[in-house]
Design an enzyme around this catalytic site. Structure first.
Site: not given
Length: 714
Positions: A122, A308, A328
């Site tokens: 990520c 994250h 995201n």
């Protein structure tokens, strides 16, 4: 006590006692010549491969990163860690996955295109989303492609320079072949293989790793694959700092800020966040919540996930309010607090500003937060400064040996100086090599560092590198500096917290180990080392001989032979004999050039004559000399206090070598007392800096180094 100053290359630099200096004389041009050369090399390689493939009627298959036939090496590093388990079902070409594939479906990169797959990267995908918000930036490192042949060329910034990565269009997929299904699964498709192949095995959703949210678009999975190849395999992309990936993609300078450390949030908005996607890029994250008290594992903060990485797409002020548009990389799972999609704050009046924010409702991973909420939720802010062609980079890298732990946390093991010829806005970056390329053999030490900047002749530091957290890849300082010489005093620290149990691998891993050791040698070869350690090196054998270097050397030999042949003079004389026959006499002479060298250091009157051309018979061309392969050697440095741990030596008894089990080989890990450090100085292109690196030494080691252009005094 004798004081000795040793310089490398041709510039003599006076230093303080007990140091050895290394001078980088030519500044590197980050976004002009170096970048242009990398782009041109990349285009040339893609064009050559495409031409060759078309002539053979074949699509390109990358022998260096063959997902289908070299699956284990492409997926995994040398040591498989806890969360590394990849199980793609198949490998397909882009043209098999999409009926009408397009690299950029809309003509350009879009942050909304990026969706994370089965890989824990990520941090990289968030960086990619962040970079894609700056118009035209992604297109700059996606240099060349031939989509019909299936060859793609990219450039990335690695440690100190731009490098080229060429890949084919093979991608991992998650959907198995029809014949591999259970009977009950085949029944779902009415036992019709064609229906199954056309529905389940087509489209971006069949991809195993990252994918685009736009149908038929391919830039996202292909860039991820190129970045994986750059680092050796997909597993080496697990976990990281978003700012590091942005730096690799742009050649910018990245740092980590803590939101609670911001002194004036209004000033931060005006001077920093408001410049997002202009000359700054931002990402954000926060640590995973502690579940000890609540007992809830994986708890979220109003929809946001800890550990994250998120991308900052825009910072916009509307009707007196400040908003941050965030994304995201999962392409879903959004903020559920104030100003979230469909929340009560979105009255008719505020719905009118959605277009100004560049936002629309939907579970696509993009959401809007008020600035104050953004600061409260995200503890860590990743910031990257972008450089255009008005900037210049000068750098110097050194191999540094430190005393073994326990040792004083101290300045002095290494320092740098740099000189500016005029005033300039300056960015000073202290970096260590990116060990992600050779993670499993990088040794036990994880390093952290900081530095102080002092102007020559002054007694107090101008500033110190800002501290936000430990063990970052680089730290930096921005300052407006006047002309003069500046000292950068470095302080190093480390902890021994990795690779403790990774002492050996099975013999069948030797091929993979060789590749990883090559990556380590390539990374470490950019550093200057002591003059006495530049001849024999255990690392040198791992440096590859490039095709380009062999071609260049043979070309030089060919041109030398042609030049020698051109210097031959033939004279043909025909004579008629009494019997009427003709005798032809051919005389060949060689022009011999002699160079007279006056040896001024020994005897001024002595002449040394060196022949420069003595060709063989013209009828038998001289055999071209075998190419001499120049190799930048790398060898451990010993000093008066440091005791580097020898490879393959047990920590319990340093005098007793480890004995590997049968069928295993020992791993040659990096010395935990040695680190490679570089100083990069960014200035205005009209004010290039000259950077000098200085290592701590003593009179004994300095005298050992003396044969390499040394000057001494007592």
């Amino acid at each position: 006590m004798a004081t000795t100053t040793v310089t490398v290359e041709t510039t003599t630099t006076a230093t303080a006692p007990n140091t050895i200096s290394f001078v980088k004389q030519e500044p590197s041009l980050l976004v002009t010549k170096e970048l242009e050369k990398a782009i041109e090399d990349c285009k040339t390689k893609v064009q050559r491969i495409a031409k060759e493939c078309k002539a053979k009627n074949r699509k390109f298959r990358d022998i260096e990163f063959d997902l289908e036939n070299d699956k284990n090496r492409c997926l995994y590093g040398l040591i498989t860690q806890t969360n590394e388990s990849h199980s793609p079902a198949d490998v397909h070409r882009v043209t098999q996955i999409f009926d009408n594939p397009k690299f950029f479906a809309g003509g350009a990169a879009d942050s909304n295109d990026i969706i994370q797959g089965a890989l824990g990267d990520c941090w990289f995908l968030s960086a990619l989303a962040t970079v894609s918000t700056a118009p035209g930036l992604v297109e700059k490192f996606c240099v060349a492609r031939d989509e019909k042949v299936g060859v793609y060329g990219f450039i990335f910034f690695r440690d100190n320079a731009w490098v080229t990565v060429i890949i084919d269009d093979m991608l991992y997929t998650r959907v198995p072949k029809y014949e591999e299904l259970k009977a009950s699964e085949q029944e779902l498709y009415h036992y019709d293989k064609d229906i199954y192949n056309k529905s389940a095995r087509k489209g971006g959703k069949s991809l195993y790793f990252a994918k685009s949210g736009t149908a038929g678009e391919t830039w996202v999975p292909l860039i991820e694959k190129a970045y994986a190849k750059l680092h050796g395999n997909f597993s080496h992309l697990l976990a990281g700092q978003e700012c590091d990936a942005i730096e690799d993609l742009t050649g910018g300078v990245s740092t980590v800020l803590q939101s609670k450390d911001i002194l004036d949030t209004d000033r931060f908005w005006d001077e920093e966040l408001g410049r997002a996607n202009k000359d700054r890029l931002f990402g954000c994250s926060f640590n995973k919540l502690d579940s000890t008290r609540s007992g809830v594992s994986g708890a979220k903060v109003q929809g946001l996930v800890g550990n994250h990485a998120y991308s900052v797409l825009r910072a916009v002020e509307c009707k007196g309010k400040r908003f941050v548009v965030v994304r995201n990389p999962w392409g879903k799972s959004e903020w559920t607090g104030r100003w979230s999609d469909g929340s009560k704050e979105w009255t008719q009046e505020w719905l009118e500003v959605l277009s100004k924010l560049g936002h629309q409702f939907g579970d696509d991973g993009q959401f809007v937060m008020e600035y104050s909420d953004w600061l409260d939720c995200f503890a860590q802010i990743d910031r990257t400064i972008l450089f255009d062609s008005t900037w210049m980079m000068s750098s110097q890298w050194l191999k540094v040996v430190t005393p073994p732990l326990p040792a004083a946390w101290s300045y002095g093991d290494v320092s740098f100086t740099f000189t500016l010829t005029g005033p300039s806005n300056t960015v000073i970056v202290l970096s260590q090599l990116d060990t992600r390329y050779y993670r499993d053999i990088a040794g036990r030490a994880t390093w952290t560092m900081d530095f102080a900047l002092v102007k020559e002749g002054e007694t107090e530091p101008i500033a110190e590198s800002a501290h936000s957290e430990f063990y970052l890849r680089s730290v930096h300082l921005e300052a407006e500096l006047e002309a003069g010489t500046y000292m950068v005093y470095v302080r190093l620290d480390r902890t021994l917290d990795r690779n403790e149990d990774n002492k050996s691998v099975d013999e069948w891993h030797l091929r993979k180990l060789s590749r990883i050791m090559t990556e380590r040698a390539k990374s470490q070869s950019i550093a200057t080392i002591r003059p006495t350690h530049t001849i024999f090196s255990d690392q040198a054998k791992h440096l590859p001989t490039t095709l380009e270097s062999l071609i260049k050397q043979d070309l030089e030999a060919f041109e030398k032979k042609k030049k020698a042949e051109a210097e031959l003079v033939k004279k043909v004389v025909e004579e008629t004999n009494e019997d009427g026959s003709v005798t032809t006499t051919t005389t060949t002479t060689t022009t011999k050039t002699e160079t007279v060298v006056v040896s001024s250091k020994t005897n001024p009157t002595k002449l040394e004559i060196k022949p420069t051309a003595t060709p063989a018979k013209p009828a038998s061309p001289a055999t071209p000399p075998q190419p001499e392969l120049p190799i930048e050697p790398i060898e451990p440095i010993s000093s008066g206090t440091a005791t580097p741990a020898a490879p393959n030596v047990s920590s319990d008894d340093p005098n007793t070598p480890d004995t590997p089990e049968k069928g295993k080989v020992l791993i040659d890990h990096d010395d935990p007392n040695t680190v490679y450090i570089g100083l990069r100085v960014y200035t205005h292109k009209d004010v290039p800096a000259v950077v000098v690196g200085r290592l701590k030494t003593d009179s004994e080691t300095a005298s050992e180094d003396k044969p390499a252009t040394a000057e001494g005094s007592s």
